[in-house]
Design a protein around this motif. Sequence first.
Motif, PDB file in Angstrom:
ATOM      1  N   THR A  28      48.419  48.233  44.344  1.00 19.88           N
ATOM      2  CA  THR A  28      49.212  47.774  43.240  1.00 19.88           C
ATOM      3  C   THR A  28      49.729  46.422  43.475  1.00 19.88           C
ATOM      4  N   THR A  29      49.950  45.997  44.580  1.00 17.18           N
ATOM      5  CA  THR A  29      50.444  44.526  45.096  1.00 17.18           C
ATOM      6  C   THR A  29      49.343  43.600  44.572  1.00 17.18           C
ATOM      7  N   VAL A  30      48.096  43.789  44.984  1.00 21.63           N
ATOM      8  CA  VAL A  30      47.128  43.142  44.697  1.00 21.63           C
ATOM      9  C   VAL A  30      46.570  42.852  43.385  1.00 21.63           C
ATOM     10  N   HIS A  31      46.633  44.123  42.570  1.00 19.35           N
ATOM     11  CA  HIS A  31      46.457  44.303  41.243  1.00 19.35           C
ATOM     12  C   HIS A  31      47.511  43.357  40.617  1.00 19.35           C
ATOM     13  N   SER A  32      48.639  43.400  40.821  1.00 13.41           N
ATOM     14  CA  SER A  32      49.739  42.871  40.024  1.00 13.41           C
ATOM     15  C   SER A  32      49.606  41.160  40.350  1.00 13.41           C
ATOM     16  N   ALA A  33      49.075  40.797  41.436  1.00 11.41           N
ATOM     17  CA  ALA A  33      48.882  39.427  41.782  1.00 11.41           C
ATOM     18  C   ALA A  33      47.798  38.866  40.896  1.00 11.41           C
ATOM     19  N   MET A  34      46.706  39.868  40.786  1.00  8.40           N
ATOM     20  CA  MET A  34      45.462  39.415  40.221  1.00  8.40           C
ATOM     21  C   MET A  34      45.969  39.344  38.808  1.00  8.40           C
ATOM     22  N   ARG A  35      46.692  40.089  37.986  1.00  6.05           N
ATOM     23  CA  ARG A  35      47.106  40.197  36.710  1.00  6.05           C
ATOM     24  C   ARG A  35      47.972  39.109  36.360  1.00  6.05           C
ATOM     25  N   ALA A  36      48.926  38.665  37.245  1.00  9.41           N
ATOM     26  CA  ALA A  36      49.782  37.471  37.142  1.00  9.41           C
ATOM     27  C   ALA A  36      49.009  36.241  37.048  1.00  9.41           C
ATOM     28  N   GLY A  37      47.729  36.073  37.595  1.00  8.38           N
ATOM     29  CA  GLY A  37      47.050  34.886  37.615  1.00  8.38           C
ATOM     30  C   GLY A  37      47.306  33.899  38.866  1.00  8.38           C
ATOM     31  N   VAL A  38      48.312  34.583  39.748  1.00 10.82           N
ATOM     32  CA  VAL A  38      48.640  33.714  41.001  1.00 10.82           C
ATOM     33  C   VAL A  38      48.632  34.454  42.045  1.00 10.82           C
ATOM     34  N   PHE A  39      48.196  34.168  43.255  1.00 10.95           N
ATOM     35  CA  PHE A  39      48.334  34.931  44.264  1.00 10.95           C
ATOM     36  C   PHE A  39      49.255  34.398  45.529  1.00 10.95           C
ATOM     37  N   PRO A  40      49.916  35.302  46.208  1.00 10.43           N
ATOM     38  CA  PRO A  40      51.057  34.564  47.176  1.00 10.43           C
ATOM     39  C   PRO A  40      50.412  33.483  48.228  1.00 10.43           C
TER      40      PRO A  40
END
Length: 78
Positions: A28-40
């Motif tokens: 979910t963390t990876v998917h959320s970052a992907m959907r947000a359009g920016v990675f930490p």
Amino acid sequence: MDRVATKMFIKSLGGCGVVSCRIGKGYTTVHSAMRAGVFPATWFDALCDLARELGIPEPPRSLFSFVELLPVQKDDAA
């Protein structure tokens, strides 16, 4: 933020499941970052390493939340 680019990059690495296992983060963390359009920014080295391992181009820095250097403010009073 570039949702299309982050999605394409994650897909090229094998998807959220593969990436989450390899970088030690939840799906979910990876998917959320992907959907947000920016990675930490902390993921940059790991995702570059994974891309090199798979023989694909490294991601551009613009896909990560790096802190930008602000311009120097001139002191008009001096």
